[in-house]
Design an enzyme around this catalytic site. Structure first.
Site, PDB file in Angstrom:
ATOM      1  N   ARG A  69     -23.148  65.671  26.209  1.00 49.52           N
ATOM      2  CA  ARG A  69     -23.791  65.751  27.526  1.00 49.52           C
ATOM      3  C   ARG A  69     -22.729  65.681  28.641  1.00 49.52           C
ATOM      4  NH1 ARG A  69     -23.772  62.250  32.247  1.00 49.52           N
ATOM      5  NH2 ARG A  69     -25.658  62.676  33.408  1.00 49.52           N
ATOM      6  N   THR A  96     -22.531  60.057  42.856  1.00 48.86           N
ATOM      7  CA  THR A  96     -22.679  59.170  41.705  1.00 48.86           C
ATOM      8  C   THR A  96     -24.170  59.073  41.399  1.00 48.86           C
ATOM      9  OG1 THR A  96     -22.267  56.945  40.853  1.00 48.86           O
ATOM     10  CG2 THR A  96     -22.768  57.112  43.187  1.00 48.86           C
ATOM     11  N   GLY A  97     -24.481  58.610  40.218  1.00 51.60           N
ATOM     12  CA  GLY A  97     -25.891  58.468  39.857  1.00 51.60           C
ATOM     13  C   GLY A  97     -26.268  59.469  38.793  1.00 51.60           C
ATOM     14  N   THR A 138     -15.449  59.652  35.351  1.00 52.56           N
ATOM     15  CA  THR A 138     -16.574  58.897  34.781  1.00 52.56           C
ATOM     16  C   THR A 138     -16.585  58.954  33.253  1.00 52.56           C
ATOM     17  OG1 THR A 138     -18.991  58.638  34.945  1.00 52.56           O
ATOM     18  CG2 THR A 138     -18.176  60.867  34.705  1.00 52.56           C
ATOM     19  N   THR A 148     -19.991  55.916  38.287  1.00 53.00           N
ATOM     20  CA  THR A 148     -18.854  56.818  38.481  1.00 53.00           C
ATOM     21  C   THR A 148     -18.079  56.468  39.735  1.00 53.00           C
ATOM     22  OG1 THR A 148     -20.049  58.624  37.477  1.00 53.00           O
ATOM     23  CG2 THR A 148     -18.312  59.231  39.027  1.00 53.00           C
ATOM     24  N   SER A 156     -17.960  52.167  33.353  1.00 52.06           N
ATOM     25  CA  SER A 156     -18.489  53.521  33.536  1.00 52.06           C
ATOM     26  C   SER A 156     -17.395  54.539  33.817  1.00 52.06           C
ATOM     27  CB  SER A 156     -19.464  53.501  34.711  1.00 52.06           C
ATOM     28  OG  SER A 156     -18.886  52.746  35.763  1.00 52.06           O
TER      29      SER A 156
HETATM   30  N1  ASP Z   1     -22.891  60.898  37.784  1.00 55.51           N
HETATM   31  C1  ASP Z   1     -22.475  60.428  36.509  1.00 55.51           C
HETATM   32  C2  ASP Z   1     -23.058  61.261  35.435  1.00 55.51           C
HETATM   33  O1  ASP Z   1     -24.186  61.669  35.545  1.00 55.51           O
HETATM   34  C3  ASP Z   1     -22.834  59.034  36.238  1.00 55.51           C
HETATM   35  C4  ASP Z   1     -22.850  58.111  37.426  1.00 55.51           C
HETATM   36  O2  ASP Z   1     -22.303  58.322  38.428  1.00 55.51           O
HETATM   37  O3  ASP Z   1     -23.468  57.103  37.386  1.00 55.51           O
HETATM   38  O4  ASP Z   1     -22.385  61.474  34.441  1.00 55.51           O
END
Ligand code: ASP
Length: 317
Positions: free
Chosen positions: A193, A216-217, A183, A165, A48
């Site tokens: 995106r 993150t997320g 990320t 991330t 990721s």
């Molecule tokens: N926050 C990151 C994103 O939306 C992805 C992640 O952290 O999982 O690109």
């Protein structure tokens, strides 16, 4: 207690080591958060971030990264391809330009002009995963944005492996705080995106008088709430780092409920925070989020506290 470094997920453990090496020798937090997250960018096992990161729906690996220091200096790159260490490109923008954010081809050209070497970031494993996804039902256009939790339930993918991330916040011996975030974004995203990670105030934020935060997320949900900025402001008002992360998670969930077309899902967002005294905390929407803290000579991976049990339906909140 200072220095301290906190970062997201299991790969934060190795990243913390590199950052702490700098901090314990009296180095500054900006160098620490750059060097720390580069470990994850270089690691092909981390699916990721950087090299080996999972591609978008078109099979392109597009990276986002940002870095911010205690003087509110910022560098950020968006949707950059074939550059293995976008965090160092972001650092270069912070140091050497009048700008804060470079995107796409412009970021790539700037990298090449400054000695970065182009390289393919796809590995055998990420290509294999992409082909599997392409062949699966989930790659049908109407499914691309299906929530990660729903996908995980369908066992199509491991939701937590799908977007991890690395965000990092460090305070050095002199109490100066910096943060970084890097990320490859959500796997199989639409080309172009951009998530929260390179957006100042969402993926990361630092105020030298207070501290810093990173996330993150599901980036869309964090952007909606200006998550990291919110945490730093709540720490300024006296909340502990963990209380501030929890309050930001509550805000994220509230805004998701207000805005979402589909309420029967449960996404993940996790926050980490660290103040300039060296106090830290984390909180996430649901279970599974982990964060690593290097403090007092010990580097420990913690399970985050979280708001919602997956068994609950979200309307019960
Ligand atoms: N926050 C990151 C994103 O939306 C992805 C992640 O952290 O999982 O690109």
């Amino acid at each position: 207690m200072k220095p301290v470094v906190i970062s997201t997920w299991k790969h934060g453990v190795d990243a913390n080591k590199a950052a702490y090496d700098i901090l314990k020798n009296g180095g500054n937090s900006l160098d620490a958060v750059e060097s720390g997250v580069k470990i994850a960018e270089d690691d092909p096992e981390v699916l990721s971030v950087g090299y080996g990161g999972l591609p978008d729906a078109d099979g392109r690996v597009t990276l986002d990264a940002a870095i911010m220091d205690w003087k509110a200096r910022v560098g950020s790159v968006i949707c950059v391809e074939n550059i293995k260490n976008p965090i160092s490109l972001a650092r270069l923008i912070l140091e050497n330009t009048e700008h804060m954010v470079l995107a796409g081809d412009g970021a790539y050209d700037y990298a090449l002009k400054n000695g970065f070497k182009p390289e393919s970031l796809m590995t055998e494993n990420s290509l294999k995963r992409y082909k599997e996804w392409k062949a699966s039902d989930s790659s049908k256009p109407e499914e691309i944005h299906t929530d990660d939790f729903v996908l995980a339930k369908k066992k199509d993918i491991n939701a937590d492996g799908n977007h991890d991330t690395i965000g990092m916040v460090a305070v050095d011996k002199s109490g100066k705080v910096s943060a970084s975030c890097t990320t490859s974004g959500m796997a199989w995203k639409l080309h172009g995106r951009v998530g929260d990670s390179p957006i100042v105030g969402a993926g990361l934020y630092v105020d030298g008088e207070v501290g810093g935060a990173a996330s993150t997320g599901r980036g869309e949900e964090c952007i909606r709430a200006c998550g990291s900025f919110l945490i730093v402001e709540m720490m300024r008002m006296g909340l502990s780092p963990k209380e501030a992360c929890r309050a930001a998670v509550e805000r994220v969930v509230k805004l998701n409920l207000l805005s979402s077309k589909n309420r029967d899902h449960l996404f993940q967002v996790g926050f980490i925070a660290l103040n300039n005294k060296g106090e830290y905390g984390a909180f996430s929407v649901r279970s599974g989020f982990q964060y690593a803290v290097y403090s007092g000579g010990k580097n420990i991976l913690y399970d985050s506290e979280y708001l919602i049990d997956e068994e609950y339906i979200i309307e019960d909140l």
